[in-house]
Design an enzyme around this catalytic site. Structure first.
Site, PDB file in Angstrom:
ATOM      1  N   HIS A 102       0.832  -1.216   0.000  1.00  0.00           N
ATOM      2  CA  HIS A 102       0.000   0.000   0.000  1.00  0.00           C
ATOM      3  C   HIS A 102       0.866   1.265   0.000  1.00  0.00           C
ATOM      4  O   HIS A 102       0.516   2.265   0.623  1.00  0.00           O
ATOM      5  CB  HIS A 102      -0.931   0.019   1.218  1.00  0.00           C
ATOM      6  CG  HIS A 102      -1.921  -1.108   1.240  1.00  0.00           C
ATOM      7  ND1 HIS A 102      -3.182  -1.002   0.725  1.00  0.00           N
ATOM      8  CD2 HIS A 102      -1.821  -2.380   1.726  1.00  0.00           C
ATOM      9  CE1 HIS A 102      -3.834  -2.147   0.886  1.00  0.00           C
ATOM     10  NE2 HIS A 102      -3.019  -3.004   1.486  1.00  0.00           N
ATOM     11  N   ASN A 126     -10.171  -2.923   2.655  1.00  0.00           N
ATOM     12  CA  ASN A 126      -9.895  -2.915   1.219  1.00  0.00           C
ATOM     13  C   ASN A 126     -11.191  -2.689   0.458  1.00  0.00           C
ATOM     14  O   ASN A 126     -12.273  -2.686   1.054  1.00  0.00           O
ATOM     15  CB  ASN A 126      -9.296  -4.266   0.792  1.00  0.00           C
ATOM     16  CG  ASN A 126      -7.805  -4.377   1.105  1.00  0.00           C
ATOM     17  OD1 ASN A 126      -7.115  -3.368   1.255  1.00  0.00           O
ATOM     18  ND2 ASN A 126      -7.323  -5.595   1.197  1.00  0.00           N
TER      19      ASN A 126
END
Ligand code: HDD
Length: 687
Positions: free
Chosen positions: A70, A143
């Site tokens: 990420h 997510n």
């Protein structure tokens, strides 16, 4: 020598009245920020130059280790508004009263690519929300997909090593289409359900404003009586979920590497604030026991048809960060940051995450005092006896830094009533490394997902699988993936095999740990079903050539803006074009840098003569060819039709002639419906 000019001719910007002085980090006013200190007229730079050394040393240390996953993200400030009193389920104060607002900071991210990679690879998107509640920070680190690749945190480093750049060669960047990823997947059938989502259109979103979010794990809610229930968290995009096509995502990556970041930033700057509803699936142990899978298994969803989602609040993102590094980069999310009224479950993936994030912040931000950075600070009082450490920003007073104590006054004290109490749950059984038997079904929900998709969505998944496996060099890996796909759905496996050129009948099924079941389809899993419709928040392009009818241009623009779409005028030259009435229409983008992949739908208007130079122009032809290929609504006046002809695009219900208010209204209706999937399969499109 004129004032403000150095001997070498460089420009000095000296402080005027009311302007702050440029200083060193110690506050020393700086006289010259253009030249280092030389020994002699053309001599060496002196070690004595403490200003040079301070500036360069600071610069040398400007980068901190990027997130291991990420790394590339974009974030915004906003608020969460509670819409429902949830006290029957939880004491969490941010869910206690309708209209109560809690500040939030939300960071979206891709997973695999580095911080400098592109915004539109096929990838899961991170959706991490920090709630600054009045009882401490709650981080919901989710997510845009409700399940995960693995069931146990001990496999996370393997998963990430497999998907990231291959370690010997250092590529591919930000892509799962390579041998190591699919090798891992083919040997880890528990990833199959997530693979179905990853190969769906969810992983090529049009905009970060158009993704849903999920907490993934099962958590617990605890009420004032100490009763607990299971909960799953869902964020639903106010604009609905919308995706690009694969070819579009690839082209966007070349045209604008910052596509999603720019889109989010510009929408918020314009005052077009993105919103999400927060929904909860709340259920008890009896419901959990009745399900044909384990709610502690993060590779499973609970279909909404079984446990409905109850909306309890909404999030609005209404302010861009003031500084990317200080906020977006330094924000530190940890699933272990929770508030009273919430608790964890025994999901083994979640349990591992409770350790990992704190640990990673220590390595990324370099100190256990990362909570003192402004973006990470709780907005309620923080008081304890932790002291010192690198980059300690506070100056605690008094001689007492321990507990119990009797030497000070007004020192922080525990509160069994208001404090966080872990649920007193009983755990029994032998201590051992194991995967529960109830986690063994890896195929039924993968099948459920595939079979719940509409036909176009299934087609896209087949194409995505064929594309990714087509990039895998090792035949045995491709075959092994196919052997799992057979267990998911035979038609899916066969279609992928056909596209790879694998002979019919040559795929053998893997041996499942548990025989897959046919679960009833869940239409709500389809993103087509959840698309909000409408043009609000969508970005459309109007390619305008010289001499375009001024009235039609203005009617079209007004209608689009009334529908709350954003319209960008594209012209061959950035200064704009002259319209039929002689007025100058300013352009927002030049054709060369504004391909149609960047927009949700397109319109081409021009004067017959003004269109001539564009007819043979590759960028102009591609503008329409791609709009056609990417299934967009296309609006054309007579000159626009000439360009369509030159580009050789087809004709269907989503290619519309524009001449007046009525035809523009018809175009708006078609564009509002989103991608024109019925076009797929026509010449010039993908399937
Ligand atoms: Fe993770 C970052 C989401 C499993 C270890 N993760 C990270 C971020 C998101 C997620 C959104 C970025 C946060 C930000 O914007 O700063 N991760 C998930 C989800 C998971 C998940 C939804 C499964 C349900 N993650 C997971 C596991 C582990 C990690 C199993 C380790 C055992 N994740 C990390 C990390 C990161 C991270 C290495 C990198 C940067 C950071 O934490 O702050 O600790």
């Amino acid at each position: 020598m004129p004032p403000g000019t150095g001997q070498g001719g460089e420009t000095h910007q000296t402080a005027g009245v009311g302007q702050p002085l440029l200083t060193s980090n110690q506050g020393l006013p700086v006289a010259d920020n253009q030249n280092s200190l030389h020994g002699g007229y053309r001599g060496p730079t002196l070690l004595e130059d403490f200003l040079l050394r301070e500036k360069i040393t600071h610069f040398d240390h400007e980068r901190i280790p990027e997130r291991i996953v990420h790394a590339r993200g974009s974030a915004a400030h906003g608020y969460f508004e509670c819409l429902r009193d949830c006290s029957e389920w939880t004491t969490a104060s941010f869910l206690s009263k309708p209209k109560k607002r809690t500040p939030v900071f939300t960071r979206f991210s891709t997973v695999a690519g580095g911080a400098g990679s592109v915004d539109t690879p096929r990838d899961v998107r991170g959706f991490a929300v920090k709630f600054y509640t009045d009882e401490g920070n709650f981080d919901l680190v989710g997510n845009n997909i409700p399940v995960f690749f693995i069931q146990d945190a001990i496999k996370f480093p393997d998963l990430i090593h497999a998907v990231k750049m291959e370690p010997d060669r250092g590529f591919p960047q930000a892509a799962s289409a390579h041998d190591t990823f699919w090798d891992f997947v083919s040997l880890m059938p528990e990833s199959l359900h997530m693979i179905m989502w990853a190969m769906s259109d969810r992983t090529i979103p049009r905009s970060l404003r158009m993704i849903d979010g999920f907490g993934v794990h099962t958590f617990r809610l605890v009420n004032a009586a100490g009763e607990w229930r299971f909960v799953k968290f869902h964020w639903r995009a106010g604009l609905g979920v919308e995706s690009t096509t694969w070819d579009e995502a690839v082209k966007i990556a070349g045209a604008d590497t910052d596509y999603h970041r720019r889109d989010l930033w510009e929408a918020i700057e314009r005052g077009d604030f993105p919103t999400w509803e927060l929904g909860l699936q709340v259920f008890d142990q009896a419901t959990a026991d009745s399900l044909p899978f384990d709610v502690l298994d993060p590779t499973k969803v609970i279909p909404e048809e079984i446990v409905p989602i109850e909306v309890v609040g909404r999030m609005v993102l209404d302010r861009n960060p003031s500084n990317f590094f200080a906020e977006t980069e330094q924000v530190a999310f940890c699933p272990s940051h929770l508030v009273p009224g919430l608790d964890f479950s025994n999901d083994p993936l979640l349990q591992g995450r409770l350790h990992s994030y704190l640990d990673t912040q220590l390595s990324r931000l370099g100190t256990p005092n990362f909570h003192q950075l402004p973006i990470n600070q709780a907005r309620c009082p923080v008081a304890n006896f932790q002291r010192d450490g690198q980059m300690q920003m506070q100056v605690p007073t008094g001689r007492v830094a321990y507990e119990p104590n009797s030497l000070g006054s007004r020192l922080p004290r525990e509160s069994p009533e208001r404090g966080f109490n872990s649920l007193p749950l009983e755990e029994t059984g032998p201590k051992q490394r194991l995967r529960p038997e109830s986690f063994a079904d890896h195929y039924s929900q993968a099948r459920l997902f595939f079979r719940s998709m509409t036909a176009p969505e299934q087609g896209h998944m087949i194409n995505a699988l064929a594309f990714e496996l087509g990039k895998v060099e090792t035949g045995a890996v491709r075959d092994r993936v196919l052997s799992h796909l057979v267990l998911v759905d035979e038609t899916l496996a066969q279609a992928v095999a056909d596209k790879l050129g694998v002979a019919a009948g040559s795929i053998s099924a893997a041996t499942p740990a548990r025989t897959p079941q046919d679960l009833p389809p869940s239409p709500t899993l389809s993103q087509v079903a959840s698309r909000a419709g409408g043009l609000k928040g969508r970005h459309l392009a109007m390619l305008v050539a010289e001499g375009a009818d001024a009235e039609l241009v203005s009617t079209t623009r007004q209608a689009l803006e009334k529908a709350r779409a954003r319209v960008s005028v594209i012209a061959q030259k950035i200064e704009g074009v002259k319209l039929s009435d002689g007025s100058l229409l300013k352009a927002d983008g030049a054709l060369a840098g504004s391909p149609s992949c960047l927009f949700g739908a397109v319109i081409v208007l021009g004067g017959e003569e003004g269109m001539q130079p564009l007819l043979g122009h590759p960028a102009a032809q591609d503008f329409l060819r791609d709009a056609w290929r990417h299934l967009k609504a296309i609006g054309l006046d007579a000159a626009g039709q000439q360009l369509a002809q030159a580009a050789g695009i087809g004709n269907d219900d989503a290619v519309l002639m524009l001449s007046d208010r009525k035809t523009v209204a018809r175009y708006l209706k078609v564009a509002a419906a989103g991608k024109h999937f019925a076009r797929e399969g026509q010449p010039g499109t993908d399937v």
